[in-house]
Design an enzyme around this catalytic site. Sequence first.
Site, PDB file in Angstrom:
ATOM      1  N   HIS A  23      -5.400  25.056  24.346  1.00  0.00           N
ATOM      2  CA  HIS A  23      -5.452  26.513  24.197  1.00  0.00           C
ATOM      3  C   HIS A  23      -6.925  26.800  23.936  1.00  0.00           C
ATOM      4  CE1 HIS A  23      -3.547  30.431  22.541  1.00  0.00           C
ATOM      5  NE2 HIS A  23      -4.862  30.598  22.433  1.00  0.00           N
ATOM      6  N   CYS A  41      -0.722  28.674  19.910  1.00  0.00           N
ATOM      7  CA  CYS A  41       0.182  29.827  20.056  1.00  0.00           C
ATOM      8  C   CYS A  41       1.100  29.926  18.829  1.00  0.00           C
ATOM      9  CB  CYS A  41       1.007  29.709  21.333  1.00  0.00           C
ATOM     10  SG  CYS A  41       0.098  30.115  22.849  1.00  0.00           S
ATOM     11  N   HIS A  60     -10.412  27.449  22.772  1.00  0.00           N
ATOM     12  CA  HIS A  60     -10.898  27.710  21.414  1.00  0.00           C
ATOM     13  C   HIS A  60     -12.386  27.417  21.347  1.00  0.00           C
ATOM     14  CE1 HIS A  60      -9.405  23.562  21.593  1.00  0.00           C
ATOM     15  NE2 HIS A  60     -10.359  23.234  20.731  1.00  0.00           N
ATOM     16  N   CYS A  75       2.789  25.212  22.508  1.00  0.00           N
ATOM     17  CA  CYS A  75       1.346  25.202  22.273  1.00  0.00           C
ATOM     18  C   CYS A  75       1.077  25.384  20.785  1.00  0.00           C
ATOM     19  CB  CYS A  75       0.673  26.322  23.079  1.00  0.00           C
ATOM     20  SG  CYS A  75      -1.046  26.596  22.614  1.00  0.00           S
ATOM     21  N   ASN A 112     -14.774  22.592  23.892  1.00  0.00           N
ATOM     22  CA  ASN A 112     -14.524  21.349  24.610  1.00  0.00           C
ATOM     23  C   ASN A 112     -13.538  21.663  25.725  1.00  0.00           C
ATOM     24  OD1 ASN A 112     -16.126  19.691  22.917  1.00  0.00           O
ATOM     25  ND2 ASN A 112     -14.500  19.736  21.378  1.00  0.00           N
ATOM     26  N   HIS A 136      -2.471  33.195  25.703  1.00  0.00           N
ATOM     27  CA  HIS A 136      -2.744  31.787  26.019  1.00  0.00           C
ATOM     28  C   HIS A 136      -3.627  31.631  27.249  1.00  0.00           C
ATOM     29  CE1 HIS A 136      -1.968  27.445  25.955  1.00  0.00           C
ATOM     30  NE2 HIS A 136      -2.004  27.543  27.274  1.00  0.00           N
ATOM     31  N   ASP A 188     -10.754  25.223  10.739  1.00  0.00           N
ATOM     32  CA  ASP A 188     -10.345  23.962  11.343  1.00  0.00           C
ATOM     33  C   ASP A 188      -9.740  23.056  10.267  1.00  0.00           C
ATOM     34  OD1 ASP A 188     -11.309  22.336  14.159  1.00  0.00           O
ATOM     35  OD2 ASP A 188     -10.665  21.114  12.452  1.00  0.00           O
ATOM     36  N   HIS A 228     -15.354  26.535  18.660  1.00  0.00           N
ATOM     37  CA  HIS A 228     -15.683  26.076  17.316  1.00  0.00           C
ATOM     38  C   HIS A 228     -16.938  26.826  16.856  1.00  0.00           C
ATOM     39  CE1 HIS A 228     -13.304  22.171  17.591  1.00  0.00           C
ATOM     40  NE2 HIS A 228     -13.425  22.473  18.875  1.00  0.00           N
TER      41      HIS A 228
HETATM   42  P1  DGP Z   1     -10.847  20.182  20.307  1.00  0.00           P
HETATM   43  O1  DGP Z   1     -11.164  18.717  20.116  1.00  0.00           O
HETATM   44  O2  DGP Z   1     -12.044  20.961  20.767  1.00  0.00           O
HETATM   45  O3  DGP Z   1      -9.631  20.387  21.162  1.00  0.00           O
HETATM   46  O4  DGP Z   1     -10.543  20.728  18.851  1.00  0.00           O
HETATM   47  C1  DGP Z   1      -9.285  20.965  18.336  1.00  0.00           C
HETATM   48  C2  DGP Z   1      -9.477  21.267  16.885  1.00  0.00           C
HETATM   49  O5  DGP Z   1      -8.259  21.760  16.373  1.00  0.00           O
HETATM   50  C3  DGP Z   1      -9.839  20.050  16.030  1.00  0.00           C
HETATM   51  O6  DGP Z   1     -11.154  20.251  15.500  1.00  0.00           O
HETATM   52  C4  DGP Z   1      -8.814  20.031  14.912  1.00  0.00           C
HETATM   53  C5  DGP Z   1      -8.144  21.378  15.028  1.00  0.00           C
HETATM   54  N1  DGP Z   1      -6.728  21.369  14.706  1.00  0.00           N
HETATM   55  C6  DGP Z   1      -5.780  20.581  15.283  1.00  0.00           C
HETATM   56  N2  DGP Z   1      -4.570  20.865  14.770  1.00  0.00           N
HETATM   57  C7  DGP Z   1      -4.777  21.865  13.865  1.00  0.00           C
HETATM   58  C8  DGP Z   1      -3.889  22.576  13.000  1.00  0.00           C
HETATM   59  O7  DGP Z   1      -2.681  22.391  12.957  1.00  0.00           O
HETATM   60  N3  DGP Z   1      -4.464  23.523  12.200  1.00  0.00           N
HETATM   61  C9  DGP Z   1      -5.810  23.777  12.212  1.00  0.00           C
HETATM   62  N4  DGP Z   1      -6.258  24.717  11.379  1.00  0.00           N
HETATM   63  N5  DGP Z   1      -6.650  23.128  13.021  1.00  0.00           N
HETATM   64  C10 DGP Z   1      -6.143  22.177  13.827  1.00  0.00           C
END
Ligand code: DGP
Length: 112
Positions: free
Chosen positions: A96, A6, A98, A3, A85, A45, A29, A100
């Site tokens: 995982h 994680c 989250h 993950c 989402n 998780h 992000d 925003h």
């Molecule tokens: P969602 O579409 O709701 O699953 O958003 C996942 C978010 O995770 C997306 O806005 C980009 C962010 N993201 C993906 N990979 C990484 C990463 O490696 N580091 C960071 N900081 N954010 C990431």
Amino acid sequence: MDCLFCKIIAGEIPSTRVYEDEKVYAFRDINPMAPVHVLVVPKHHVASADEVNTANSGDVAAIFEAIPKIAAAEGLTNGYRVITNCGEDACQSVHHLHFHILGGKKLPDQMA
Ligand code: DGP
């Protein structure tokens, strides 16, 4: 478990941390959609909002206690948006849970 978030929580993948406590980790992000775009995740998780139950809802409560602290620290005095989402139709890309936090500008009034 393979993950991404994680691994970020464990420090195996670098992130820009903005908040951390016993249950919660928050970081910027990688692809910001607003001047402030922070992801807030439970350290334990949980795959998505669809997996929240009585055993892990305390982690969700801790996230929502952390969110106003993060918003204040980020200077979001004029409001902000909190989004999660969940699943395929919502385009959840990291499985995982989250939340925003988006802010720092006037956000579009349409959600979908
Ligand atoms: P969602 O579409 O709701 O699953 O958003 C996942 C978010 O995770 C997306 O806005 C980009 C962010 N993201 C993906 N990979 C990484 C990463 O490696 N580091 C960071 N900081 N954010 C990431």
